[in-house]
Design a protein around this motif. Sequence first.
Motif, mmCIF file in Angstrom:
data_model
loop_
_atom_site.group_PDB
_atom_site.id
_atom_site.type_symbol
_atom_site.label_atom_id
_atom_site.label_comp_id
_atom_site.label_asym_id
_atom_site.label_seq_id
_atom_site.Cartn_x
_atom_site.Cartn_y
_atom_site.Cartn_z
ATOM 1 N N SER A 266 0.821 -1.213 0.000
ATOM 2 C CA SER A 266 0.000 0.000 0.000
ATOM 3 C C SER A 266 0.856 1.265 0.000
ATOM 4 C CB SER A 266 -0.928 0.007 1.210
ATOM 5 O OG SER A 266 -0.182 -0.033 2.412
ATOM 6 N N ILE A 267 2.048 1.177 0.574
ATOM 7 C CA ILE A 267 2.948 2.328 0.654
ATOM 8 C C ILE A 267 3.694 2.539 -0.661
ATOM 9 C CG2 ILE A 267 5.060 3.191 1.777
ATOM 10 C CD1 ILE A 267 4.102 1.837 4.341
ATOM 11 N N LYS A 268 4.056 1.465 -1.312
ATOM 12 C CA LYS A 268 4.983 1.586 -2.449
ATOM 13 C C LYS A 268 4.329 1.504 -3.823
ATOM 14 C CE LYS A 268 6.193 -3.345 -2.157
ATOM 15 N NZ LYS A 268 7.261 -4.292 -1.752
ATOM 16 N N LYS A 269 3.056 1.126 -3.923
ATOM 17 C CA LYS A 269 2.501 0.846 -5.250
ATOM 18 C C LYS A 269 2.516 2.072 -6.164
ATOM 19 C CE LYS A 269 -2.323 1.232 -3.642
ATOM 20 N NZ LYS A 269 -3.620 0.507 -3.559
ATOM 21 N N GLU B 125 2.096 -8.758 -8.069
ATOM 22 C CA GLU B 125 2.102 -8.484 -9.497
ATOM 23 C C GLU B 125 0.684 -8.379 -10.069
ATOM 24 O OE1 GLU B 125 5.735 -11.102 -8.574
ATOM 25 O OE2 GLU B 125 3.628 -11.008 -7.999
ATOM 26 N N ASP B 126 -0.196 -9.271 -9.645
ATOM 27 C CA ASP B 126 -1.561 -9.289 -10.198
ATOM 28 C C ASP B 126 -2.328 -8.023 -9.843
ATOM 29 O OD1 ASP B 126 -1.340 -11.807 -11.453
ATOM 30 O OD2 ASP B 126 -1.731 -12.824 -9.555
ATOM 31 N N ASP B 127 -2.227 -7.610 -8.594
ATOM 32 C CA ASP B 127 -2.932 -6.397 -8.185
ATOM 33 C C ASP B 127 -2.368 -5.180 -8.907
ATOM 34 O OD1 ASP B 127 -4.842 -5.158 -5.994
ATOM 35 O OD2 ASP B 127 -3.027 -3.919 -6.047
ATOM 36 N N THR C 234 -4.672 -2.824 -11.320
ATOM 37 C CA THR C 234 -4.844 -1.395 -11.028
ATOM 38 C C THR C 234 -4.368 -0.512 -12.177
ATOM 39 O OG1 THR C 234 -4.470 -1.900 -8.679
ATOM 40 C CG2 THR C 234 -4.336 0.406 -9.332
ATOM 41 N N ASN C 235 -3.418 -1.025 -12.959
ATOM 42 C CA ASN C 235 -2.777 -0.184 -13.981
ATOM 43 C C ASN C 235 -2.846 -0.806 -15.376
ATOM 44 O OD1 ASN C 235 -1.397 1.842 -12.047
ATOM 45 N ND2 ASN C 235 -0.703 -0.137 -11.271
ATOM 46 N N THR C 236 -3.930 -1.525 -15.676
ATOM 47 C CA THR C 236 -4.015 -2.282 -16.930
ATOM 48 C C THR C 236 -3.800 -1.406 -18.158
ATOM 49 O OG1 THR C 236 -5.536 -3.855 -15.890
ATOM 50 C CG2 THR C 236 -5.445 -3.833 -18.299
ATOM 51 N N ALA C 237 -4.491 -0.298 -18.249
ATOM 52 C CA ALA C 237 -4.351 0.570 -19.421
ATOM 53 C C ALA C 237 -2.936 1.131 -19.522
ATOM 54 C CB ALA C 237 -5.374 1.703 -19.349
ATOM 55 N N TRP C 238 -2.375 1.490 -18.402
ATOM 56 C CA TRP C 238 -1.011 2.043 -18.350
ATOM 57 C C TRP C 238 0.005 1.040 -18.886
ATOM 58 C CZ3 TRP C 238 2.911 0.220 -15.004
ATOM 59 C CH2 TRP C 238 4.024 1.049 -14.829
ATOM 60 N N PHE C 239 -0.242 -0.248 -18.663
ATOM 61 C CA PHE C 239 0.689 -1.300 -19.085
ATOM 62 C C PHE C 239 0.798 -1.409 -20.609
ATOM 63 C CE2 PHE C 239 1.119 -3.222 -14.864
ATOM 64 C CZ PHE C 239 2.376 -3.793 -14.945
ATOM 65 N N GLN C 240 -0.140 -0.811 -21.343
ATOM 66 C CA GLN C 240 -0.085 -0.908 -22.801
ATOM 67 C C GLN C 240 1.227 -0.353 -23.351
ATOM 68 O OE1 GLN C 240 -2.504 -2.561 -24.506
ATOM 69 N NE2 GLN C 240 -3.352 -2.921 -22.461
ATOM 70 N N SER C 241 1.815 0.582 -22.646
ATOM 71 C CA SER C 241 3.078 1.172 -23.099
ATOM 72 C C SER C 241 4.273 0.685 -22.284
ATOM 73 C CB SER C 241 3.002 2.696 -23.009
ATOM 74 O OG SER C 241 2.798 3.109 -21.656
#
Length: 770
Positions: free
Chosen positions: A582-585, A614-616, A620-627
Amino acid sequence: MIRFKILTIFLLSIGLIPFNSGVYKFDDSQPLKMYLPDDLKVELWAETPMLYNPTNMDTDSKGRIWVTEGVNYRNFNNDSTRFFHRNEGDRIVILSDTDQDGKADKTTVFVQDKDLVAPLGIAVLGNEIMVSCAPYLIKYTDENGDDKPDKKEIFLKGFGGFDHDHSLHSIVAGPDGRFYFNVGNAGPHNVTDKAGFTIRSGSLYTGGTPYNLKNKGNQLSDDGKVYVGGLQMSIKPDGTDLKVLGHNFRNSYETYVDGQGDMWQNDNDDQVVTCRVSWLAEGGNLGYFSNDGTRYWGADQRPDQNMFTAHWHQEDPGLMPAGDNSGAGSPTGMLRIEGDALGQKYRGMVLSADAGRNVLFSYFPKKTNSGYNLSGGKSIFLSSNPTDDPAYHWNNKDFQEDKTKWFRPSDMLTGTDGALYVADWYDAVVGGHQIKDKNAFGRIYRISPKNKKLSSPKITYETLADKMEAFKNPAVNVRYQAYLQLLASKNIGAVIKLTSDANPFTKSRAIWLLAEMGEKGKQLVKNKLNSIDENERIVAFRALRKSLNKDELLPIVKSRINDNSAFVRREAILALQIYDYSIKKNLLVSFANKIPIGDKFYTNALKLALFQNEDDFYETNTAWFQSKFDLLFALHPKNAVPTLEKIALKPTENFNKRKQAITAIGFINTKEAVKSMFNLKSSKEIKISEMASYWLSFRSTNDWQNLHNWLNEGDELEKQNILISILNLKQRLLNEDIAFWDRKNSVIELSKSQTGGQILIDLISKNLLS
């Protein structure tokens, strides 16, 4: 000529040409001729009977060299009635050059102990002498300075590899005051520190000795991680806080830790030509076995992979770059020259001893993004051969009779005088659980400048000036004593002065020490985070990471998000491992936005920081992962299967990226991943379909075995497995650099099937064999 060689391979395969064998006599009276840079000279410093079969060395503050002997190496293989043997155990000897003429003239036996069976490491840490001899790391203490141990303590135990090369190796004191050491893959290793924390590592590897009979992979350590094969570890001097800093080695013989805290190691291969020399990134998986240790690299080799790529699993997600391919050999000692006694041009040079090749390889590492690059920078620093031509070196006719092949450098060190000392095991063979030399002959060579006499200084720790001078000495474990003395003195002014030393390694060590000297020292190190010198910022951050508590460190980590050095940012990412998710994500998103293209060191650090989250993070950042495909590949989270499949099926996408997407799915152990691979197998693109077919065939026998009913796929899978095996044999046969006998065996195996026979005929008709 080509057809003659093919005929020779065939005749060998059916036994019509005998293999060379036998025991040879040696004349040990003359030293070998050596080749090295023109401005340096090499001289014989010591030889039998002053020492026998040297396996490792260290030096003390008096300039003496301590040697571990391996006379009792493999008594189960070597008849002790015919080979030199010590019934009372192996020895630790101390060699001295009392008249400073550049040659040892005195030898003292420190200890002979039945617990010492071919010990592979020694560290002289003041009056405490740490000896590595699996299953024990032994601490001898000489309380009265008479060069005899007054106490013996089993400092750590539980290391596999009794009387085995692939076992526990030497300690080196790091600039942070911790002890660093490694162990090879002759497990299992089940080691508990003095605080009760246990590290476990294993694999399917057994053999080599009659004591190495039980081992297994997939063992869980107390930190919740699975470590495999050989390990790099560190520990506090009091025996607590045992940590794993890298794993999945075959047999890294020794790791050197320099003044900046960088780790340098080598590793021997598995009967091919893929030995490596590496900068070890913290937490690195070096990829010898599968990730759980249940398969060798050969079982995982994909049809289109060359030996080096397959041997170290270089195309698998989350694996550390293997470093330089040093070729066939038997790597042993490692060293980085941090002083200037040989000449300033040698400062910073990394040396890797290779006993199999009769050489010391040299490198000048270069920073590349967040790591170091060693590839392409290799030179030969010292050799007993006039050429490194493999045709000369591996000439089977005279391999065991040619004295130039008997130089077997097992270790090297920088003496207190700044000279380079090289231990020579001296035998017709090296490793392989055998010896030919019945007399256990051994030597130590000394390398120094041609036009400069180097002498060992008188080192004491009486005055502040003495301590500061000792801190600058080029002998690594002597410097450690000065580190402790200056720390105890609490004289921060002296340490501040050392942080301005002209030698960058001395300066770095002083920064480490300054961070341990109270609030004022820490603040001064924090100030160095603003330095324009990248190396200074790296060392400052590393030192603060060790000396600050979690709350103090977090703002320092945050301040590195915009650091223009990818290396510094990677160090900050590694520091986030200790914090709750929770602190580092959100911080990890910020760091990930600055991933250098193709930088596996950086993405692997993010993977370590995200352990079990990794899964969470992906959700949380699925769209961001596109790049962020490099990170997606390294993490390969379970819920990313649809995205990876979409990339793999996109015809306009870069083909290598599509291939990596399929590979990533192959490392996700879910039913959804299996289903996705079947979808890819149905692709109308032949290359995509073939890759998917490979993964289905391969995974059906291991990680995916229980995720699908494979009975319905039986015939097709069997055909695919046979084809994969044949293609791998073809590649081994075509590789002129691997051992001759491996190529010969590949001919034999290929000839057993109709498809393999057709491949042999085709290769001969195209003149592709040599």
